[in-house]
Design a protein around this motif. Structure first.
Motif, PDB file in Angstrom:
ATOM      1  N   ALA A  53       0.834  -1.202   0.000  1.00  0.00           N
ATOM      2  CA  ALA A  53       0.000   0.000   0.000  1.00  0.00           C
ATOM      3  C   ALA A  53       0.869   1.252   0.000  1.00  0.00           C
ATOM      4  O   ALA A  53       0.624   2.204  -0.770  1.00  0.00           O
ATOM      5  N   TYR A  54       1.883   1.268   0.866  1.00  0.00           N
ATOM      6  CA  TYR A  54       2.792   2.415   0.930  1.00  0.00           C
ATOM      7  C   TYR A  54       3.513   2.610  -0.394  1.00  0.00           C
ATOM      8  O   TYR A  54       3.586   3.740  -0.925  1.00  0.00           O
ATOM      9  N   GLU A  55       4.028   1.527  -0.960  1.00  0.00           N
ATOM     10  CA  GLU A  55       4.776   1.626  -2.211  1.00  0.00           C
ATOM     11  C   GLU A  55       3.880   2.098  -3.358  1.00  0.00           C
ATOM     12  O   GLU A  55       4.218   3.068  -4.060  1.00  0.00           O
ATOM     13  N   ASN A  56       2.745   1.477  -3.537  1.00  0.00           N
ATOM     14  CA  ASN A  56       1.917   1.779  -4.695  1.00  0.00           C
ATOM     15  C   ASN A  56       1.229   3.132  -4.592  1.00  0.00           C
ATOM     16  O   ASN A  56       1.081   3.832  -5.603  1.00  0.00           O
ATOM     17  N   ILE A  57       0.826   3.526  -3.410  1.00  0.00           N
ATOM     18  CA  ILE A  57       0.252   4.859  -3.254  1.00  0.00           C
ATOM     19  C   ILE A  57       1.316   5.924  -3.478  1.00  0.00           C
ATOM     20  O   ILE A  57       1.071   6.947  -4.123  1.00  0.00           O
ATOM     21  N   SER A  58       2.526   5.676  -2.984  1.00  0.00           N
ATOM     22  CA  SER A  58       3.608   6.658  -3.111  1.00  0.00           C
ATOM     23  C   SER A  58       4.039   6.856  -4.548  1.00  0.00           C
ATOM     24  O   SER A  58       4.192   7.995  -5.015  1.00  0.00           O
ATOM     25  N   VAL A  59       4.247   5.762  -5.278  1.00  0.00           N
ATOM     26  CA  VAL A  59       4.840   5.883  -6.611  1.00  0.00           C
ATOM     27  C   VAL A  59       3.810   5.881  -7.733  1.00  0.00           C
ATOM     28  O   VAL A  59       4.131   6.288  -8.863  1.00  0.00           O
ATOM     29  N   HIS A  60       2.580   5.453  -7.436  1.00  0.00           N
ATOM     30  CA  HIS A  60       1.562   5.398  -8.485  1.00  0.00           C
ATOM     31  C   HIS A  60       0.387   6.339  -8.256  1.00  0.00           C
ATOM     32  O   HIS A  60      -0.546   6.370  -9.071  1.00  0.00           O
ATOM     33  N   ALA A  61       0.388   7.093  -7.168  1.00  0.00           N
ATOM     34  CA  ALA A  61      -0.693   8.046  -6.901  1.00  0.00           C
ATOM     35  C   ALA A  61      -0.131   9.402  -6.483  1.00  0.00           C
ATOM     36  O   ALA A  61      -0.466  10.437  -7.066  1.00  0.00           O
ATOM     37  N   LEU A  62       0.735   9.404  -5.467  1.00  0.00           N
ATOM     38  CA  LEU A  62       1.311  10.666  -5.014  1.00  0.00           C
ATOM     39  C   LEU A  62       2.199  11.293  -6.076  1.00  0.00           C
ATOM     40  O   LEU A  62       2.404  12.514  -6.076  1.00  0.00           O
ATOM     41  N   ASN A  63       2.714  10.484  -6.986  1.00  0.00           N
ATOM     42  CA  ASN A  63       3.521  11.057  -8.067  1.00  0.00           C
ATOM     43  C   ASN A  63       2.715  12.087  -8.862  1.00  0.00           C
ATOM     44  O   ASN A  63       3.230  13.142  -9.244  1.00  0.00           O
ATOM     45  N   THR A  64       1.435  11.796  -9.089  1.00  0.00           N
ATOM     46  CA  THR A  64       0.587  12.752  -9.801  1.00  0.00           C
ATOM     47  C   THR A  64       0.246  13.953  -8.930  1.00  0.00           C
ATOM     48  O   THR A  64       0.097  15.076  -9.432  1.00  0.00           O
ATOM     49  N   VAL A  65       0.136  13.748  -7.629  1.00  0.00           N
ATOM     50  CA  VAL A  65      -0.062  14.873  -6.707  1.00  0.00           C
ATOM     51  C   VAL A  65       1.120  15.828  -6.798  1.00  0.00           C
ATOM     52  O   VAL A  65       0.953  17.057  -6.843  1.00  0.00           O
ATOM     53  N   PHE A  66       2.324  15.278  -6.840  1.00  0.00           N
ATOM     54  CA  PHE A  66       3.524  16.120  -6.952  1.00  0.00           C
ATOM     55  C   PHE A  66       3.515  16.890  -8.274  1.00  0.00           C
ATOM     56  O   PHE A  66       3.970  18.038  -8.343  1.00  0.00           O
ATOM     57  N   LEU A  67       3.018  16.248  -9.333  1.00  0.00           N
ATOM     58  CA  LEU A  67       2.877  16.935 -10.624  1.00  0.00           C
ATOM     59  C   LEU A  67       1.925  18.119 -10.491  1.00  0.00           C
ATOM     60  O   LEU A  67       2.216  19.221 -10.965  1.00  0.00           O
ATOM     61  N   LEU A  68       0.790  17.909  -9.845  1.00  0.00           N
ATOM     62  CA  LEU A  68      -0.205  18.971  -9.707  1.00  0.00           C
ATOM     63  C   LEU A  68       0.331  20.142  -8.887  1.00  0.00           C
ATOM     64  O   LEU A  68       0.004  21.302  -9.164  1.00  0.00           O
ATOM     65  N   ILE A  69       1.157  19.847  -7.896  1.00  0.00           N
ATOM     66  CA  ILE A  69       1.773  20.917  -7.105  1.00  0.00           C
ATOM     67  C   ILE A  69       2.655  21.781  -7.988  1.00  0.00           C
ATOM     68  O   ILE A  69       2.620  23.016  -7.924  1.00  0.00           O
ATOM     69  N   GLU A  70       3.443  21.143  -8.844  1.00  0.00           N
ATOM     70  CA  GLU A  70       4.329  21.902  -9.738  1.00  0.00           C
ATOM     71  C   GLU A  70       3.529  22.707 -10.761  1.00  0.00           C
ATOM     72  O   GLU A  70       3.885  23.837 -11.089  1.00  0.00           O
ATOM     73  N   VAL A  71       2.439  22.139 -11.242  1.00  0.00           N
ATOM     74  CA  VAL A  71       1.643  22.807 -12.272  1.00  0.00           C
ATOM     75  C   VAL A  71       0.870  23.995 -11.709  1.00  0.00           C
ATOM     76  O   VAL A  71       0.830  25.075 -12.315  1.00  0.00           O
ATOM     77  N   PHE A  72       0.258  23.817 -10.535  1.00  0.00           N
ATOM     78  CA  PHE A  72      -0.674  24.822 -10.028  1.00  0.00           C
ATOM     79  C   PHE A  72      -0.082  25.768  -8.982  1.00  0.00           C
ATOM     80  O   PHE A  72      -0.546  26.906  -8.859  1.00  0.00           O
ATOM     81  N   LEU A  73       0.914  25.340  -8.230  1.00  0.00           N
ATOM     82  CA  LEU A  73       1.388  26.154  -7.111  1.00  0.00           C
ATOM     83  C   LEU A  73       2.696  26.882  -7.391  1.00  0.00           C
ATOM     84  O   LEU A  73       3.245  27.523  -6.501  1.00  0.00           O
ATOM     85  N   THR A  74       3.207  26.788  -8.610  1.00  0.00           N
ATOM     86  CA  THR A  74       4.436  27.495  -8.946  1.00  0.00           C
ATOM     87  C   THR A  74       4.191  28.396 -10.160  1.00  0.00           C
ATOM     88  O   THR A  74       3.177  28.270 -10.851  1.00  0.00           O
ATOM     89  N   ASN A  75       5.130  29.277 -10.395  1.00  0.00           N
ATOM     90  CA  ASN A  75       5.086  30.130 -11.582  1.00  0.00           C
ATOM     91  C   ASN A  75       5.870  29.538 -12.749  1.00  0.00           C
ATOM     92  O   ASN A  75       6.105  30.238 -13.749  1.00  0.00           O
ATOM     93  N   SER A  76       6.277  28.275 -12.649  1.00  0.00           N
ATOM     94  CA  SER A  76       7.058  27.657 -13.724  1.00  0.00           C
ATOM     95  C   SER A  76       6.338  27.821 -15.056  1.00  0.00           C
ATOM     96  O   SER A  76       5.139  27.561 -15.158  1.00  0.00           O
ATOM     97  N   PRO A  77       7.043  28.257 -16.093  1.00  0.00           N
ATOM     98  CA  PRO A  77       6.403  28.537 -17.384  1.00  0.00           C
ATOM     99  C   PRO A  77       6.019  27.264 -18.124  1.00  0.00           C
ATOM    100  O   PRO A  77       6.439  26.161 -17.739  1.00  0.00           O
ATOM    101  N   PRO A  78       5.223  27.378 -19.187  1.00  0.00           N
ATOM    102  CA  PRO A  78       4.872  26.201 -19.991  1.00  0.00           C
ATOM    103  C   PRO A  78       6.123  25.539 -20.561  1.00  0.00           C
ATOM    104  O   PRO A  78       7.067  26.220 -20.959  1.00  0.00           O
TER     105      PRO A  78
END
Length: 301
Positions: free
Chosen positions: A152-177
């Motif tokens: 559960a820890y492994e699969n949630i971390s690498v197969h679910a939270l990975n997309t959460v980390f993507l969303l943080i970079e997309v929505f919470l930063t000023n990083s350009p396209p």
């Protein structure tokens, strides 16, 4: 005739990130908050990689195949990016606290090839996690996916939270396209992984992902590969579109300074009054009216 400059096409003109988009957020006045978020993700992903590798090597005797999985390779990319971006943001925040708005950060002084590699890595981080998450939960997950605490820890971390980390970079930063050219690199990375997968089968006798087994799937294997390729193109376009909208909103609301495209010419940059860089931190001089355009003159991504 102007000289062809591939580094410019990768979003790294001679004067890189004049508006400090890669180290600021449209939501956090202090860059320390963004630095803390990024470094927290960096620590979590590093700990996860170490725990999973040690567990698979000692408990499951599968440590030798750890680096054969695209899931873990892309997760290493997430970990690497957040360490890199987190330390750059922290360096910017420390200088920002002492000098106020308009300071730079170390990556701006580094060789352009390193800046380009940073941009390419960032592009992969905001694309590959969606591919990994969708493919795993739609094709590869099963009854054992969450059957034990470790799984559960492994699969949630690498197969679910990975997309959460993507969303943080997309929505919470000023990083350009991401520049369009980075899509080519992402496709090359995916193509290169096919080589890794089939080398693993040839040397270790198993397929990292069942849909790559041509003896079982037959022609479906080609369909899966083409589907992932098309999926990557769609994800890239959608994510880039979201970032463009977020960037336009941030400029319109005064949360980020609009200095034009990061691939603009040096002349265009100078016309905005942003061309002067000091020897130590590439300090950026703000235009006279910027304080009136922004609710806080420290939000200068």
């Amino acid at each position: 005739m102007p000289r062809f400059d591939i580094l410019r096409l990768l979003g790294t003109p001679p004067k890189f990130d004049l508006a400090h988009k890669y180290v600021t957020s449209p939501f956090f006045r202090s860059p320390f908050i963004l630095a803390a978020i990024r470094l927290s993700i960096a620590v979590f992903t590093l700990v996860t990689l170490i725990v999973v590798l040690v567990w698979e090597a000692t408990k499951l005797n599968e440590g030798g195949s750890f680096f054969s999985y695209f899931t873990f390779l892309s997760y290493i990319g997430i970990c690497s990016y957040y360490w890199a971006s987190g330390t750059q943001t922290l360096a910017y925040a420390l200088k920002w606290r002492r000098s106020g708005a308009g300071v730079g950060y170390p990556l701006q002084r580094w060789p352009r090839i390193l800046q380009a590699l940073h941009v390419v890595l960032q592009s992969s981080v905001v694309n590959f996690p969606i591919i990994v998450t969708v493919v795993f939960w739609s094709l590869l997950s099963g009854p054992d996916t969450l059957s034990t605490t470790f799984f559960a820890y492994e699969n949630i971390s690498v197969h679910a939270l990975n997309t959460v980390f993507l969303l943080i970079e997309v929505f919470l930063t000023n990083s350009p396209p991401a520049p369009w050219l980075t899509l080519v690199f992402n496709i090359l990375f995916l193509a290169g992984y096919l080589g890794v997968a089939y080398i693993t089968h040839a040397t270790q006798g198993f397929y990292t992902y069942s849909f790559l087994n041509t003896s079982v799937e037959g022609a479906k294997t080609a369909a899966y590969i083409i589907g992932i390729l098309i999926g990557e193109i769609i994800v890239f376009v959608l994510v880039r579109g979201v970032v463009v909208l977020r960037e336009r909103w941030a400029v319109k609301s005064g949360r980020v300074m609009d200095v034009g495209s990061d691939v603009s010419s040096d002349k265009a940059a100078s016309s905005e009054g942003l061309g002067d860089m000091d020897d130590d931190w590439e300090e950026v001089r703000m235009p006279d009216n910027y304080a009136q355009r922004s609710p806080s003159k420290h939000v200068d991504a």
